[in-house]
Design a protein around this motif. Structure first.
Motif, PDB file in Angstrom:
ATOM      1  N   THR A  75      45.379   3.778  -8.266  1.00  0.00           N
ATOM      2  CA  THR A  75      43.959   3.899  -8.406  1.00  0.00           C
ATOM      3  C   THR A  75      43.666   5.453  -8.603  1.00  0.00           C
ATOM      4  OG1 THR A  75      43.801   4.329  -6.049  1.00  0.00           O
ATOM      5  CG2 THR A  75      43.666   2.258  -6.549  1.00  0.00           C
ATOM      6  N   HIS A  76      44.213   6.414  -7.918  1.00  0.00           N
ATOM      7  CA  HIS A  76      43.731   7.767  -8.063  1.00  0.00           C
ATOM      8  C   HIS A  76      44.885   8.590  -8.813  1.00  0.00           C
ATOM      9  CE1 HIS A  76      40.820   6.048  -5.544  1.00  0.00           C
ATOM     10  NE2 HIS A  76      40.183   7.422  -5.706  1.00  0.00           N
ATOM     11  N   GLY A  77      44.757   9.211  -9.759  1.00  0.00           N
ATOM     12  CA  GLY A  77      45.836   9.522 -10.646  1.00  0.00           C
ATOM     13  C   GLY A  77      46.489   8.527 -11.573  1.00  0.00           C
ATOM     14  N   GLY A  78      47.289   9.231 -12.500  1.00  0.00           N
ATOM     15  CA  GLY A  78      47.908   8.221 -13.605  1.00  0.00           C
ATOM     16  C   GLY A  78      49.212   7.563 -12.827  1.00  0.00           C
ATOM     17  N   ILE A  79      49.703   6.722 -14.046  1.00  0.00           N
ATOM     18  CA  ILE A  79      51.005   6.140 -13.456  1.00  0.00           C
ATOM     19  C   ILE A  79      52.021   7.292 -13.924  1.00  0.00           C
ATOM     20  CG2 ILE A  79      52.722   4.482 -14.006  1.00  0.00           C
ATOM     21  CD1 ILE A  79      50.021   2.649 -14.869  1.00  0.00           C
ATOM     22  N   SER A  80      52.775   7.931 -12.814  1.00  0.00           N
ATOM     23  CA  SER A  80      53.763   8.942 -13.029  1.00  0.00           C
ATOM     24  C   SER A  80      54.689   8.986 -11.826  1.00  0.00           C
ATOM     25  CB  SER A  80      53.197  10.285 -13.227  1.00  0.00           C
ATOM     26  OG  SER A  80      52.224  10.801 -12.205  1.00  0.00           O
ATOM     27  N   VAL A  81      55.638   9.664 -12.100  1.00  0.00           N
ATOM     28  CA  VAL A  81      56.614   9.907 -10.882  1.00  0.00           C
ATOM     29  C   VAL A  81      55.960  10.692  -9.881  1.00  0.00           C
ATOM     30  CG1 VAL A  81      58.850  11.080 -10.494  1.00  0.00           C
ATOM     31  CG2 VAL A  81      58.826   9.567 -12.322  1.00  0.00           C
ATOM     32  N   VAL A  97      53.404   6.903   2.813  1.00  0.00           N
ATOM     33  CA  VAL A  97      53.043   5.930   1.828  1.00  0.00           C
ATOM     34  C   VAL A  97      51.851   5.365   2.253  1.00  0.00           C
ATOM     35  CG1 VAL A  97      55.429   5.449   0.909  1.00  0.00           C
ATOM     36  CG2 VAL A  97      54.334   4.224   3.037  1.00  0.00           C
ATOM     37  N   HIS A  98      51.003   4.710   1.162  1.00  0.00           N
ATOM     38  CA  HIS A  98      49.733   4.279   1.444  1.00  0.00           C
ATOM     39  C   HIS A  98      49.371   3.270   0.585  1.00  0.00           C
ATOM     40  CE1 HIS A  98      45.112   5.817   0.166  1.00  0.00           C
ATOM     41  NE2 HIS A  98      45.149   4.593   0.871  1.00  0.00           N
ATOM     42  N   ASN A  99      48.484   2.177   1.147  1.00  0.00           N
ATOM     43  CA  ASN A  99      47.795   1.145   0.596  1.00  0.00           C
ATOM     44  C   ASN A  99      46.525   1.473   0.427  1.00  0.00           C
ATOM     45  OD1 ASN A  99      50.193  -0.513  -0.088  1.00  0.00           O
ATOM     46  ND2 ASN A  99      49.641  -2.076   1.239  1.00  0.00           N
ATOM     47  N   GLY A 100      45.739   1.440  -0.663  1.00  0.00           N
ATOM     48  CA  GLY A 100      44.289   1.300  -0.469  1.00  0.00           C
ATOM     49  C   GLY A 100      43.622   2.706  -1.185  1.00  0.00           C
ATOM     50  N   ILE A 101      42.385   3.177  -0.440  1.00  0.00           N
ATOM     51  CA  ILE A 101      41.809   4.259  -1.095  1.00  0.00           C
ATOM     52  C   ILE A 101      41.264   5.100  -0.060  1.00  0.00           C
ATOM     53  CG2 ILE A 101      39.701   4.985  -2.435  1.00  0.00           C
ATOM     54  CD1 ILE A 101      40.226   2.547  -4.208  1.00  0.00           C
ATOM     55  N   ILE A 102      41.304   6.431  -0.288  1.00  0.00           N
ATOM     56  CA  ILE A 102      40.479   7.300   0.601  1.00  0.00           C
ATOM     57  C   ILE A 102      39.443   7.762  -0.013  1.00  0.00           C
ATOM     58  CG2 ILE A 102      40.973   9.624   1.869  1.00  0.00           C
ATOM     59  CD1 ILE A 102      43.878   8.646   1.942  1.00  0.00           C
ATOM     60  N   GLU A 103      38.352   7.647   0.201  1.00  0.00           N
ATOM     61  CA  GLU A 103      37.051   7.708  -0.404  1.00  0.00           C
ATOM     62  C   GLU A 103      36.730   9.125  -0.302  1.00  0.00           C
ATOM     63  OE1 GLU A 103      35.224   5.255  -1.673  1.00  0.00           O
ATOM     64  OE2 GLU A 103      36.012   3.507  -0.456  1.00  0.00           O
ATOM     65  N   ASN A 104      37.017   9.956   0.686  1.00  0.00           N
ATOM     66  CA  ASN A 104      36.571  11.425   0.752  1.00  0.00           C
ATOM     67  C   ASN A 104      37.922  12.311   0.486  1.00  0.00           C
ATOM     68  OD1 ASN A 104      37.787  10.699   3.346  1.00  0.00           O
ATOM     69  ND2 ASN A 104      36.628  11.945   4.484  1.00  0.00           N
ATOM     70  N   ILE A 108      38.514  16.807   1.208  1.00  0.00           N
ATOM     71  CA  ILE A 108      39.630  17.035   2.119  1.00  0.00           C
ATOM     72  C   ILE A 108      40.550  17.911   1.290  1.00  0.00           C
ATOM     73  CG2 ILE A 108      41.647  16.306   3.246  1.00  0.00           C
ATOM     74  CD1 ILE A 108      39.778  13.589   4.121  1.00  0.00           C
ATOM     75  N   ARG A 109      40.817  17.500  -0.033  1.00  0.00           N
ATOM     76  CA  ARG A 109      41.514  18.197  -0.783  1.00  0.00           C
ATOM     77  C   ARG A 109      41.358  19.625  -1.139  1.00  0.00           C
ATOM     78  NH1 ARG A 109      45.493  16.120  -5.545  1.00  0.00           N
ATOM     79  NH2 ARG A 109      45.451  17.886  -6.858  1.00  0.00           N
ATOM     80  N   GLN A 122      48.242  14.151  -8.351  1.00  0.00           N
ATOM     81  CA  GLN A 122      46.414  13.907  -8.333  1.00  0.00           C
ATOM     82  C   GLN A 122      46.040  12.753  -7.601  1.00  0.00           C
ATOM     83  OE1 GLN A 122      48.376  13.852 -11.571  1.00  0.00           O
ATOM     84  NE2 GLN A 122      48.056  15.963 -11.279  1.00  0.00           N
ATOM     85  N   THR A 123      46.853  12.155  -6.602  1.00  0.00           N
ATOM     86  CA  THR A 123      46.497  10.963  -5.917  1.00  0.00           C
ATOM     87  C   THR A 123      45.400  11.421  -4.706  1.00  0.00           C
ATOM     88  OG1 THR A 123      48.631  11.379  -4.353  1.00  0.00           O
ATOM     89  CG2 THR A 123      48.405   9.878  -6.308  1.00  0.00           C
TER      90      THR A 123
END
Ligand code: GLU
Length: 226
Positions: A75-81, A97-104, A108-109, A122-123
């Protein structure tokens, strides 16, 4: 919808995790990965594509009593290793490991980059191990305190499964609006995002509720309301 599987116990986690991820394949995914302990450090293996590809790069001679695995639906960042999970902190102590989306995640980054953290993906997910590192190493919290604080600082929907190489017998499972289930074994315990991954190993489950954290070792499961 992607998949999470974790194992802690007296057997080798690697075949359990692979089999668990295979049972979650029906949910759809674009990449996959695992983290486990090897010589007291975290070993991370990730691929783009199928769990079968992951099997091909794993060393089944490795033995680890705990580990986590993931199938990702980007969902956030392309499909890559690099963007595949698990993600780690700068020092390689913590894997997430994470399922879902961290909106903010953006704010934080940015904050963490200003504090000197180096991101490899990029996740949204990678903010989690770095934020934990910041709270533990710079803000002086212990890991349990930092995990409770995570619930306050993260917005969005998430199921998180976390290991720390300094806690070599423990899985940390956190749930906010994304399913996560603890499976009870004998001398071993499991965490997964769906029942099919657990059904082969146990018929005793606990469905984490929203805003709950489970601290899971081989012999004990503690659940906290946060
Ligand atoms: N948002 C995360 C990512 O893009 C997790 C996606 C998922 O649920 O697989 O990496």
């Amino acid at each position: 919808m992607c998949g999470i599987f974790g194992y802690v116990g007296d057997k080798n986690c690697i075949p359990y995790i692979i089999s668990g991820l295979e049972k979650l394949e029906y949910r759809g995914y674009d990449s996959a990965g695992v983290a486990y302990l090897k010589d007291k450090n975290l070993e991370i293996k990730k691929i783009v594509g199928k769990v079968q590809n992951l099997k091909e790069i794993l060393d089944f001679n490795d033995f680890s009593n705990m580990g986590i695995g993931h199938t990702r639906w980007a969902t956030h960042g392309g499909i890559s290793v690099e963007n595949a999970h698990p993600h780690t902190d700068c020092e390689g102590n913590i894997a997430v490991v994470h399922n879902g989306i961290i909106e903010n995640y953006k704010e934080i980054r940015d904050f963490l980059i200003s504090r000197g953290h180096k991101f490899k993906s990029q996740t949204d997910t990678e903010t989690v191990p770095h934020l934990l590192e910041e709270m533990v190493d710079k803000e002086g919290m212990n890991l349990e305190e930092a995990l409770k604080e995570l619930f306050k600082r993260l917005e969005g929907a998430f199921a998180l499964l976390i290991i720390d190489k300094r806690r070599p017998n423990t899985l940390y499972a956190l749930r906010k609006q994304s399913p996560l289930i603890v499976g009870f074994g004998t001398g071993e315990n499991f965490v997964a995002s769906d029942i099919p991954a657990l059904g082969a190993y146990t018929e005793r489950f606990y469905y984490l509720e929203d805003n709950q954290m489970a601290i899971v070792s081989d012999r004990e499961i503690k659940v906290y309301d946060l």
